[in-house]
Every structure is written in structure tokens, then in C-alpha cells.
Design a protein around this motif. Structure first.
Motif, PDB file in Angstrom:
ATOM      1  N   ALA A 145       0.615  -1.239   0.118  1.00  0.00           N
ATOM      2  CA  ALA A 145       0.111   0.165  -0.033  1.00  0.00           C
ATOM      3  C   ALA A 145       0.994   1.413   0.164  1.00  0.00           C
ATOM      4  O   ALA A 145       1.676   1.172   0.792  1.00  0.00           O
ATOM      5  N   TYR A 182      -4.820   1.710   4.465  1.00  0.00           N
ATOM      6  CA  TYR A 182      -5.813   1.142   4.989  1.00  0.00           C
ATOM      7  C   TYR A 182      -5.483   0.845   6.489  1.00  0.00           C
ATOM      8  O   TYR A 182      -4.419  -0.091   6.683  1.00  0.00           O
ATOM      9  N   SER A 213      -1.800 -12.404   3.610  1.00  0.00           N
ATOM     10  CA  SER A 213      -3.393 -12.321   3.547  1.00  0.00           C
ATOM     11  C   SER A 213      -4.548 -11.774   2.427  1.00  0.00           C
ATOM     12  O   SER A 213      -4.731 -12.383   2.020  1.00  0.00           O
ATOM     13  N   SER A 257     -10.171 -10.053   4.382  1.00  0.00           N
ATOM     14  CA  SER A 257      -9.115  -9.200   4.117  1.00  0.00           C
ATOM     15  C   SER A 257      -9.139  -8.048   3.166  1.00  0.00           C
ATOM     16  O   SER A 257      -9.002  -7.802   2.757  1.00  0.00           O
ATOM     17  N   GLY A 258      -8.979  -6.975   4.170  1.00  0.00           N
ATOM     18  CA  GLY A 258      -9.235  -5.652   3.286  1.00  0.00           C
ATOM     19  C   GLY A 258      -8.216  -6.025   2.496  1.00  0.00           C
ATOM     20  O   GLY A 258      -8.441  -5.293   1.344  1.00  0.00           O
ATOM     21  N   SER A 259      -7.107  -5.746   2.442  1.00  0.00           N
ATOM     22  CA  SER A 259      -5.897  -5.811   1.536  1.00  0.00           C
ATOM     23  C   SER A 259      -6.373  -6.726   0.566  1.00  0.00           C
ATOM     24  O   SER A 259      -5.100  -6.279  -0.741  1.00  0.00           O
ATOM     25  N   ARG A 295      -7.489  -5.493  -2.717  1.00  0.00           N
ATOM     26  CA  ARG A 295      -6.565  -4.705  -4.055  1.00  0.00           C
ATOM     27  C   ARG A 295      -5.551  -5.951  -4.695  1.00  0.00           C
ATOM     28  O   ARG A 295      -5.419  -5.045  -5.627  1.00  0.00           O
ATOM     29  N   SER A 346      -2.896  -7.906  11.204  1.00  0.00           N
ATOM     30  CA  SER A 346      -3.043  -6.932  10.942  1.00  0.00           C
ATOM     31  C   SER A 346      -4.638  -7.206  11.072  1.00  0.00           C
ATOM     32  O   SER A 346      -5.403  -5.712  11.509  1.00  0.00           O
ATOM     33  N   ASN A 393      -5.743  -4.143  12.814  1.00  0.00           N
ATOM     34  CA  ASN A 393      -7.073  -3.095  12.204  1.00  0.00           C
ATOM     35  C   ASN A 393      -8.526  -2.325  13.768  1.00  0.00           C
ATOM     36  O   ASN A 393      -8.768  -1.094  13.342  1.00  0.00           O
ATOM     37  N   ASP A 399       4.942  -1.385   6.258  1.00  0.00           N
ATOM     38  CA  ASP A 399       2.873  -1.735   6.611  1.00  0.00           C
ATOM     39  C   ASP A 399       2.936  -2.929   7.925  1.00  0.00           C
ATOM     40  O   ASP A 399       3.955  -2.111   8.997  1.00  0.00           O
ATOM     41  N   ALA A 400       1.762  -3.915   8.650  1.00  0.00           N
ATOM     42  CA  ALA A 400       2.269  -3.803   9.969  1.00  0.00           C
ATOM     43  C   ALA A 400       3.375  -4.975  10.505  1.00  0.00           C
ATOM     44  O   ALA A 400       3.225  -5.873  10.840  1.00  0.00           O
TER      45      ALA A 400
HETATM   46  O1  PMV Z   1      -5.959  -6.261   5.083  1.00  0.00           O
HETATM   47  P1  PMV Z   1      -5.889  -6.820   5.820  1.00  0.00           P
HETATM   48  O2  PMV Z   1      -5.855  -7.170   7.536  1.00  0.00           O
HETATM   49  O3  PMV Z   1      -3.940  -7.344   6.152  1.00  0.00           O
HETATM   50  O4  PMV Z   1      -4.377  -5.191   6.376  1.00  0.00           O
HETATM   51  C1  PMV Z   1      -3.270  -4.373   5.505  1.00  0.00           C
HETATM   52  C2  PMV Z   1      -3.423  -3.172   7.049  1.00  0.00           C
HETATM   53  C3  PMV Z   1      -1.649  -2.362   6.651  1.00  0.00           C
HETATM   54  O5  PMV Z   1      -0.931  -4.099   5.707  1.00  0.00           O
HETATM   55  C4  PMV Z   1      -1.095  -2.101   6.928  1.00  0.00           C
HETATM   56  C5  PMV Z   1      -2.096  -1.639   5.286  1.00  0.00           C
HETATM   57  C6  PMV Z   1      -2.157  -1.901   3.841  1.00  0.00           C
HETATM   58  O6  PMV Z   1      -2.878  -1.185   3.665  1.00  0.00           O
HETATM   59  O7  PMV Z   1      -2.336  -3.141   3.488  1.00  0.00           O
END
Ligand code: PMV
Length: 326
Positions: free
Chosen positions: A15, A19, A108, A140-142, A145, A192, A196, A282-283
């Protein structure tokens, strides 16, 4: 080959605008929009077979049969696909990453993007890219994308059907390179998805979210116009804001290690000396160095000289999630 089988491939993404935090945890509607680049060459390959003989879902990851939370997440996601298809069949899922787990690369994202595409194909669902992105987002939000190709924006919205990701530029639009310095490959203490949920406890989150449209506009324009100077500044600013929110959450989250903090000083200094490179994190403690392809070899050379760096991975803009044919 039985009817209910499919294999899909997806890449993780990095990213540029992060997010972090949801407006709705259950639907995983993000507090702010985000922009990313898929990472070519890094891949999750997932095969799925829905089988009337199975009494339960099975999940094999990198050759190891999974149970507990890892299996539960896969089953929860398969339930979403099953309910769309009106199916009650259980599935055997086999997934492999070609990049090391715990390398600080969000598996993820590619994992749930590949599972969504493979699962939908195996169940005979014909879903648009937008529908696939929405579905992947739910686990998983990311991952939302990692469905479209190249440079991608995921929209924040108040309702489920409006929060999806789409490509803002194809992979060959701009040969940016992500040179990833792995500083610590141990798994992080707070995942993450859990992190979040803590974002809203930080007094800094509201300001970070309110300012997100400005950062997104700068980043979107920088990508479209291939303006590395503008991208570099906004990339680092956005990373700092997210880690500030993490550090000021309750409980506090700190994903960085002292070596990461040193890179956060060195990389802008390298840029000031004329090397086009910018960091994002990232995290986790690892540093992603974004640079034009022409500078990647020099960035990689400098990173490899630093003892804190365990290994270096290099990735260019990648394609979207896709079914593997044949
Ligand atoms: O979607 P997740 O749970 O993998 O969270 C992703 C969070 C970050 O990687 C830190 C930021 C991002 O936008 O990818």
C-alpha cells in the motif's frame, strides 16, 4: 477433473496510502480509501475442490494441514461463496506461497484473493472483478486490492457494494520497483486484522482519516503522471501517520524495531543526496523501498551492505488475481 475444482493465482500488494481501521468491522468497510501496487513474482497459488464426500472443510497450507484460526478463516470465507452459489458442499483447499511466510509481506492479501477467485470458479459463479474484490474484502481488507491488476485504488464507502478496488493504472504504466529489506522474519504478535480493530482507540485516527482524501489525491496524481518526487513524499508521510496511530492505540502497537527507525532516517537522506527512493512500512518491521527500476540495483546494493538486513526481495508491478487454466 471433477466439476467443482479450480486453481487461482494472486500476488500480494504494497500500500502507498494505507488501510488502517474500519468504519464497520463486521463488513470490513475501511475508515479510509487506499492505493497500492501488486507485487509481480510473489504469488499464492490456491487449488480448491468441493467434494460431496467431505464432512468438513480441509485447508493445507505449504503442505501442512491447518486447524484452529487459520482453518476457521478459510471456512468463514468459503461460507460466503457457498451462500452465493446455494451450495452446501465442503471443500479441500491447498495453498502455497512462493515467498517466505513471515517475510513481512502480507500473505492474507494474496491468500484471500486467490481463495475468492478459485472458490468462485469452482462453484461456477460468474462474478465481475468488482464483485470478486468486494467478496475478498470481507475476509482481508488488503485482499480486495489484490484482485485487480497493477496500481489499484480501494474505495471507502458506507455500504458493502460500494467498497471495492479497481485498477488506476496497468502494471506496465510505470516500472516502479519495490526493494524489500527483511529485517525480522518472525511472525508479528498482533495480526493486522486484530490491529485494525484497535485503530479507533487512537486519538490520532480521526485526523488521519479526515486527511485521507488529500493524500489519496496526491498519490493518485503521482501514479498517473509518474511523478516520483510527489509519490516519495506522500508515501513516507502516510506511513508515519499510520505508525503514529498504531503507537497511540490502546493497547499500543509498535511493529517497528530500532533498525526500522534507522532506515526511516537513512532513506530520505539517500533521496536528498540524489538517489530516487522512498520507504513504506506495513504492520511489521520490514522496509519496502520504492524506486524507479533504474535505481533498484543501487538500492539493493546499499540494503545488502547493512548487517540488520536478513534478506532482500525485489518486485515490480504485478497483474491481478486469475484462474489458472489447464
Ligand atoms: O487487510 P489486512 O488485514 O491485511 O491489513 C493490511 C494493513 C496494512 O498492510 C498495514 C496496510 C495496507 O493498506 O495494506
Amino acid at each position: 477433473m471433477p466439476t467443482w475444482c479450480a486453481t487461482a493465482i494472486a500476488s500480494p500488494n504494497i500500500a502507498f496510502i494505507k488501510y488502517w481501521g474500519n468504519r464497520d468491522d463486521a463488513l470490513r468497510l475501511p475508515a479510509n480509501g487506499s492505493i497500492s501496487m501488486n507485487l509481480a513474482g510473489l504469488e499464492t497459488v490456491t487449488s480448491i475442490a468441493f467434494d460431496p464426500q467431505l464432512g468438513n472443510d480441509e485447508f493445507v497450507f505449504d503442505g501442512v494441514l491447518q486447524s484452529g484460526p487459520a482453518l476457521a478463516r478459510v471456512t468463514t470465507h468459503l461460507d460466503r461463496l457457498r451462500s452465493k452459489a446455494g451450495s452446501i458442499l465442503k471443500a479441500r483447499v491447498e495453498s502455497r506461497n512462493n515467498f517466505p511466510l513471515g517475510a513481512g509481506i502480507a500473505s492474507s492479501a494474496s491468500g484471500f484473493a486467490a481463495l475468492t477467485v478459485a472458490g468462485a470458479a469452482a462453484l461456477g459463479l460468474t462474478l465481475s472483478e468488482r464483485e470478486l474484490s468486494i467478496l475478498a474484502r470481507r475476509e482481508s481488507g488488503s485482499a480486495s486490492r489484490s484482485i485487480p491488476a497493477g496500481y489499484v485504488e480501494w474505495y471507502a464507502a458506507e455500504a458493502d457494494p460500494d467498497s471495492y478496488a479497481e485498477s488506476i493504472a496497468p502494471p506496465d504504466h510505470w516500472a516502479l520497483t519495490d526493494v524489500i529489506a527483511i529485517i525480522d522474519s518472525r511472525p508479528k504478535k498482533t495480526g493486522s486484522a486484530e490491529g485494525n480493530r484497535l485503530a479507533r482507540t487512537s486519538p490520532r485516527q480521526a485526523a488521519r482519516v479526515a486527511d485521507a482524501p488529500r493524500r489519496l489525491a496526491i498519490c493518485r496524481r503521482a501514479v498517473r503522471e509518474k511523478d516520483f518526487t510527489a509519490l516519495a513524499e506522500i508515501l513516507e508521510e502516510d506511513t508515519r501517520l499510520m505508525h503514529e496511530v498504531m503507537r497511540t492505540s490502546t493497547p499500543a502497537l509498535n511493529y517497528l524495531v530500532p533498525a526500522t527507525e534507522k532506515f526511516m532516517r537513512w532513506i530520505p537522506a539517500w533521496r536528498a543526496q540524489g538517489l530516487p527512493v522512498a520507504f513504506t512500512i506495513d504492520a511489521g518491521p520490514n522496509i519496502h523501498c520504492l524506486c524507479p527500476m533504474e535505481s533498484a540495483a543501487e538500492v539493493e546494493r546499499r540494503l545488502r551492505e547493512i548487517p540488520a538486513v536478513e534478506r532482500v526481495l525485489v518486485a515490480q508491478p504485478g497483474g491481478g488475481a486469475r484462474v489458472e487454466l489447464g
